[in-house]
Scaffold this motif. Structure first.
Motif, PDB file in Angstrom:
ATOM      1  N   ARG A  77      20.175 -40.909  18.236  1.00 22.74           N
ATOM      2  CA  ARG A  77      19.027 -41.299  17.409  1.00 22.74           C
ATOM      3  C   ARG A  77      17.848 -42.010  17.857  1.00 22.74           C
ATOM      4  N   LYS A  78      18.149 -42.940  18.675  1.00 21.58           N
ATOM      5  CA  LYS A  78      17.203 -43.797  19.417  1.00 21.58           C
ATOM      6  C   LYS A  78      16.256 -42.965  20.057  1.00 21.58           C
ATOM      7  N   VAL A  79      16.928 -41.793  20.973  1.00 25.64           N
ATOM      8  CA  VAL A  79      16.071 -41.019  21.805  1.00 25.64           C
ATOM      9  C   VAL A  79      15.175 -40.114  20.953  1.00 25.64           C
ATOM     10  N   LEU A  94      15.510 -53.501  19.775  1.00 24.97           N
ATOM     11  CA  LEU A  94      17.218 -53.784  19.375  1.00 24.97           C
ATOM     12  C   LEU A  94      17.246 -54.055  18.045  1.00 24.97           C
ATOM     13  N   ARG A  95      18.507 -53.906  17.457  1.00 23.84           N
ATOM     14  CA  ARG A  95      18.900 -54.248  16.273  1.00 23.84           C
ATOM     15  C   ARG A  95      18.949 -55.738  16.081  1.00 23.84           C
ATOM     16  N   GLY A  96      19.855 -56.222  17.322  1.00 28.88           N
ATOM     17  CA  GLY A  96      19.875 -57.654  17.270  1.00 28.88           C
ATOM     18  C   GLY A  96      21.274 -58.107  16.619  1.00 28.88           C
ATOM     19  N   ASP A  97      21.615 -59.394  16.939  1.00 33.23           N
ATOM     20  CA  ASP A  97      22.642 -60.015  16.264  1.00 33.23           C
ATOM     21  C   ASP A  97      22.524 -60.712  15.153  1.00 33.23           C
ATOM     22  N   PRO A  98      23.493 -61.010  14.417  1.00 31.07           N
ATOM     23  CA  PRO A  98      23.311 -61.842  13.274  1.00 31.07           C
ATOM     24  C   PRO A  98      22.889 -63.298  13.647  1.00 31.07           C
ATOM     25  N   VAL A 140      15.560 -48.688  24.805  1.00 29.12           N
ATOM     26  CA  VAL A 140      16.702 -49.300  23.961  1.00 29.12           C
ATOM     27  C   VAL A 140      18.081 -49.654  24.584  1.00 29.12           C
ATOM     28  N   SER A 141      19.100 -50.139  23.968  1.00 27.09           N
ATOM     29  CA  SER A 141      20.460 -50.404  24.516  1.00 27.09           C
ATOM     30  C   SER A 141      21.275 -49.449  24.752  1.00 27.09           C
ATOM     31  N   ALA A 142      22.188 -49.373  25.607  1.00 26.49           N
ATOM     32  CA  ALA A 142      23.222 -48.382  25.964  1.00 26.49           C
ATOM     33  C   ALA A 142      24.565 -49.347  26.048  1.00 26.49           C
ATOM     34  N   TYR A 143      25.678 -48.819  25.870  1.00 19.70           N
ATOM     35  CA  TYR A 143      27.031 -49.726  26.071  1.00 19.70           C
ATOM     36  C   TYR A 143      28.051 -48.768  26.850  1.00 19.70           C
ATOM     37  N   PRO A 144      28.042 -49.052  28.122  1.00 23.02           N
ATOM     38  CA  PRO A 144      29.140 -48.093  28.777  1.00 23.02           C
ATOM     39  C   PRO A 144      30.594 -48.418  28.295  1.00 23.02           C
ATOM     40  N   THR A 204      13.322 -61.501  26.401  1.00 28.97           N
ATOM     41  CA  THR A 204      14.042 -61.483  25.424  1.00 28.97           C
ATOM     42  C   THR A 204      13.546 -62.372  24.269  1.00 28.97           C
ATOM     43  N   TYR A 205      14.051 -61.663  23.020  1.00 26.59           N
ATOM     44  CA  TYR A 205      13.793 -62.163  21.816  1.00 26.59           C
ATOM     45  C   TYR A 205      14.975 -62.938  20.992  1.00 26.59           C
ATOM     46  N   GLY A 206      14.883 -63.898  20.281  1.00 26.79           N
ATOM     47  CA  GLY A 206      16.059 -64.636  20.031  1.00 26.79           C
ATOM     48  C   GLY A 206      16.217 -64.231  18.533  1.00 26.79           C
ATOM     49  N   ASN A 228      18.569 -50.776  12.334  1.00 23.32           N
ATOM     50  CA  ASN A 228      18.989 -50.609  13.692  1.00 23.32           C
ATOM     51  C   ASN A 228      18.046 -50.286  14.530  1.00 23.32           C
ATOM     52  N   GLY A 229      18.488 -50.091  15.966  1.00 17.86           N
ATOM     53  CA  GLY A 229      17.606 -49.915  17.188  1.00 17.86           C
ATOM     54  C   GLY A 229      16.859 -48.660  16.853  1.00 17.86           C
ATOM     55  N   ALA A 230      17.305 -47.666  16.201  1.00 16.20           N
ATOM     56  CA  ALA A 230      16.564 -46.476  16.213  1.00 16.20           C
ATOM     57  C   ALA A 230      15.506 -46.502  15.032  1.00 16.20           C
ATOM     58  N   LYS A 275      30.904 -48.945  25.127  1.00 13.27           N
ATOM     59  CA  LYS A 275      30.651 -48.934  23.343  1.00 13.27           C
ATOM     60  C   LYS A 275      30.284 -50.233  22.783  1.00 13.27           C
ATOM     61  N   HIS A 276      29.530 -50.195  21.934  1.00 15.82           N
ATOM     62  CA  HIS A 276      29.293 -51.564  21.192  1.00 15.82           C
ATOM     63  C   HIS A 276      30.585 -52.098  20.403  1.00 15.82           C
ATOM     64  N   PRO A 277      30.779 -53.240  20.303  1.00 14.20           N
ATOM     65  CA  PRO A 277      31.920 -53.624  19.697  1.00 14.20           C
ATOM     66  C   PRO A 277      31.948 -53.260  17.906  1.00 14.20           C
ATOM     67  N   GLU A 278      31.003 -53.112  17.506  1.00 10.39           N
ATOM     68  CA  GLU A 278      30.910 -52.531  16.153  1.00 10.39           C
ATOM     69  C   GLU A 278      31.024 -51.170  16.059  1.00 10.39           C
ATOM     70  N   SER A 279      31.049 -50.438  17.088  1.00  8.83           N
ATOM     71  CA  SER A 279      31.191 -48.793  16.862  1.00  8.83           C
ATOM     72  C   SER A 279      32.532 -48.467  16.929  1.00  8.83           C
ATOM     73  N   ALA A 280      32.768 -47.469  15.929  1.00  8.90           N
ATOM     74  CA  ALA A 280      34.161 -47.074  15.650  1.00  8.90           C
ATOM     75  C   ALA A 280      34.754 -46.316  16.950  1.00  8.90           C
TER      76      ALA A 280
HETATM   77  P1  FAD Z   1      21.768 -50.416  17.893  1.00  5.61           P
HETATM   78  O1  FAD Z   1      21.418 -49.792  18.927  1.00  5.61           O
HETATM   79  O2  FAD Z   1      21.349 -50.437  16.605  1.00  5.61           O
HETATM   80  O3  FAD Z   1      23.322 -50.324  17.458  1.00  5.61           O
HETATM   81  C1  FAD Z   1      24.325 -50.528  18.603  1.00  5.61           C
HETATM   82  C2  FAD Z   1      25.620 -49.854  18.474  1.00  5.61           C
HETATM   83  O4  FAD Z   1      26.025 -50.581  17.189  1.00  5.61           O
HETATM   84  C3  FAD Z   1      25.595 -48.188  17.920  1.00  5.61           C
HETATM   85  O5  FAD Z   1      25.981 -47.579  18.791  1.00  5.61           O
HETATM   86  C4  FAD Z   1      26.191 -48.144  16.666  1.00  5.61           C
HETATM   87  O6  FAD Z   1      27.256 -47.374  16.511  1.00  5.61           O
HETATM   88  C5  FAD Z   1      26.711 -49.702  16.271  1.00  5.61           C
HETATM   89  N1  FAD Z   1      26.270 -50.100  14.992  1.00  5.61           N
HETATM   90  C6  FAD Z   1      24.916 -50.565  14.779  1.00  5.61           C
HETATM   91  N2  FAD Z   1      24.938 -51.012  13.556  1.00  5.61           N
HETATM   92  C7  FAD Z   1      26.039 -50.956  12.956  1.00  5.61           C
HETATM   93  C8  FAD Z   1      26.505 -51.064  11.732  1.00  5.61           C
HETATM   94  N3  FAD Z   1      25.707 -51.639  10.770  1.00  5.61           N
HETATM   95  N4  FAD Z   1      28.038 -50.731  11.414  1.00  5.61           N
HETATM   96  C9  FAD Z   1      28.648 -50.186  12.473  1.00  5.61           C
HETATM   97  N5  FAD Z   1      28.296 -50.098  13.611  1.00  5.61           N
HETATM   98  C10 FAD Z   1      26.904 -50.354  13.840  1.00  5.61           C
HETATM   99  N6  FAD Z   1      19.680 -59.412  21.565  1.00  5.61           N
HETATM  100  C11 FAD Z   1      18.658 -60.273  21.125  1.00  5.61           C
HETATM  101  O7  FAD Z   1      18.916 -60.970  19.960  1.00  5.61           O
HETATM  102  N7  FAD Z   1      17.724 -60.202  21.846  1.00  5.61           N
HETATM  103  C12 FAD Z   1      17.347 -59.748  22.626  1.00  5.61           C
HETATM  104  O8  FAD Z   1      16.188 -59.639  23.452  1.00  5.61           O
HETATM  105  C13 FAD Z   1      18.530 -58.797  23.316  1.00  5.61           C
HETATM  106  N8  FAD Z   1      18.112 -57.923  24.502  1.00  5.61           N
HETATM  107  C14 FAD Z   1      19.040 -56.924  24.750  1.00  5.61           C
HETATM  108  C15 FAD Z   1      18.658 -56.169  25.927  1.00  5.61           C
HETATM  109  C16 FAD Z   1      19.774 -55.053  26.334  1.00  5.61           C
HETATM  110  C17 FAD Z   1      19.519 -54.345  27.216  1.00  5.61           C
HETATM  111  C18 FAD Z   1      20.836 -55.120  25.620  1.00  5.61           C
HETATM  112  C19 FAD Z   1      21.744 -54.003  25.828  1.00  5.61           C
HETATM  113  C20 FAD Z   1      21.286 -55.913  24.392  1.00  5.61           C
HETATM  114  C21 FAD Z   1      20.419 -56.943  23.925  1.00  5.61           C
HETATM  115  N9  FAD Z   1      20.423 -57.817  23.013  1.00  5.61           N
HETATM  116  C22 FAD Z   1      19.589 -58.639  22.622  1.00  5.61           C
HETATM  117  C23 FAD Z   1      21.807 -57.695  22.179  1.00  5.61           C
HETATM  118  C24 FAD Z   1      21.791 -56.682  21.001  1.00  5.61           C
HETATM  119  O9  FAD Z   1      21.063 -57.252  19.933  1.00  5.61           O
HETATM  120  C25 FAD Z   1      23.247 -56.516  20.395  1.00  5.61           C
HETATM  121  O10 FAD Z   1      23.857 -55.901  21.383  1.00  5.61           O
HETATM  122  C26 FAD Z   1      23.269 -56.071  19.103  1.00  5.61           C
HETATM  123  O11 FAD Z   1      24.585 -56.327  18.537  1.00  5.61           O
HETATM  124  C27 FAD Z   1      23.296 -54.587  18.948  1.00  5.61           C
HETATM  125  O12 FAD Z   1      21.673 -54.342  19.049  1.00  5.61           O
HETATM  126  P2  FAD Z   1      21.538 -52.754  19.529  1.00  5.61           P
HETATM  127  O13 FAD Z   1      19.920 -52.593  19.583  1.00  5.61           O
HETATM  128  O14 FAD Z   1      22.091 -52.350  20.640  1.00  5.61           O
HETATM  129  O15 FAD Z   1      21.914 -52.057  18.152  1.00  5.61           O
END
Ligand code: FAD
Length: 300
Positions: free
Chosen positions: A171-173, A110-114, A149-153, A52-54, A131-133, A155-160
């Motif tokens: 888009r990622k695919v 990954l997009r990552g978290d703030p 890439v990531s997937a959220y069974p 993982t990446y911080g 974003n991840g795409a 849904k991601h908390p930020e997704s409407a």
């Molecule tokens: P994305 O795929 O870009 O987006 C995820 C979802 O969020 C999308 O479906 C989209 O609808 C929604 N979204 C994205 N951007 C927005 C926006 N601006 N407004 C509204 N909705 C939006 N984190 C780390 O820091 N380091 C890691 O190494 C790491 N590894 C991970 C590995 C896996 C397998 C998974 C599932 C998660 C991991 N994470 C990691 C956590 C991840 O970074 C967070 O869940 C982050 O919030 C979203 O990144 P993502 O790549 O899933 O985002």
């Protein structure tokens, strides 16, 4: 009547693929534990192991160091996680090229978290990938790499809604992702429903379940909600009262994870990604149950 799962188990192992996720260690003691874990899991022949990446690139060097050591000292194929957080496009591209120069051919994009933490509003770097795409596309522009890439069974908390969420997966695919690894989950029905939704949306890459063996229930319950995963009441009930009983907690954790994984095998899942938390015991035991055994033992 014989448990039908038992009869399927021996040959199941031959077609089941696994991967293991590690985080880069912060201290010498953690480093030692990680290498014990890597050494124990290596003979299982995982398809790859990911590191993982911080947040904010805070573990960039540690991720690179861990990936480098895996490349030098093991037969394993490392996948480097990479996020868009606090990096310009040029900086992210440079990190991708550095990993490629080390011999890395697999990434988890990954997009990552703030940097402020999960739940804080995400603000992309003004010159960065958003974003991840976009990050997946960048990795694929630089080389013909394998990109997960990531997937959220749930849904991601930020997704409407699910449609928006799955649209991002699509888009990622389209950008070149080869597989998606799910956020951890405990309710297999949710996973199955999600995969159905994804297929209906025309996405056909493998959606690999991310399995989190519960080493510490209180910790998992604490961060699950923020990650977009829920802990069902029946899981909480199984761990109730075990806060100060590590031994029973570990046995229950093994049982819960085994039950989940065996049920997914029954449902036809053939690939699993384990969030090991840098510990081998539960991941190793669950692999044993699904017929993924040390290569030497299989040959004997
Ligand atoms: P994305 O795929 O870009 O987006 C995820 C979802 O969020 C999308 O479906 C989209 O609808 C929604 N979204 C994205 N951007 C927005 C926006 N601006 N407004 C509204 N909705 C939006 N984190 C780390 O820091 N380091 C890691 O190494 C790491 N590894 C991970 C590995 C896996 C397998 C998974 C599932 C998660 C991991 N994470 C990691 C956590 C991840 O970074 C967070 O869940 C982050 O919030 C979203 O990144 P993502 O790549 O899933 O985002």
């Amino acid at each position: 009547m014989a448990d039908p799962r038992l009869s399927r188990r021996p040959d199941a192992g031959s077609r089941i693929n696994v991967s293991f996720e590690f985080f880069p260690p912060k201290t010498d003691e953690m480093e030692e534990r990680l290498w014990e874990t890597v050494t124990r899991l290596e003979p299982l022949g995982p398809r790859y192991v990911s590191v993982t990446y911080g947040a904010g690139g805070s573990t960039r060097e540690r991720t690179a160091r861990t990936v480098g050591r895996i490349l030098r000292e093991t037969s394993l194929a490392p996948a480097a996680h990479l996020t868009c957080v606090d990096a310009t496009r040029a900086e992210a591209d440079a990190v991708i090229r550095d990993f490629a120069a080390m011999g890395v051919t697999r990434f988890v994009a990954l997009r990552g978290d703030p940097a402020a933490g999960v739940g804080a509003a995400y603000r992309p770097h003004p010159d960065g990938y958003t974003n991840g795409a976009e990050l997946t596309a960048a990795i694929r522009r630089i080389g013909d790499f394998d990109v997960s890439v990531s997937a959220y069974p749930e849904k991601h908390p930020e997704s409407a809604d699910f449609a928006t969420d799955i649209d991002m997966l699509k888009r990622k695919v389209d950008a070149g992702a080869t597989r998606a690894i799910t956020q951890f989950f405990f309710d297999n029905d949710l996973y199955e429903r999600y995969v159905e939704r994804v297929r209906r949306a025309g996405v056909y890459i493998p959606i690999v379940p991310g399995i989190l063996p519960i080493h510490n229930f209180r910790q998992v319950a604490g961060f699950a909600g923020r990650c977009g995963a829920h802990v069902p009441a029946w899981v909480a009930e199984r761990f109730a009262g075990l806060e100060n009983d590590q031994q029973t907690h570990a046995l229950v954790a093994a049982a819960v994870a085994a039950e989940q994984v065996l049920d997914l095998v029954e449902r036809g899942v053939e690939e699993f990604h384990f969030y090991t938390m840098n510990r081998a015991d539960l991941a190793f035991a669950i692999c044993h149950l699904i017929g993924v055994r040390p290569q030497a033992a299989v040959a004997a």
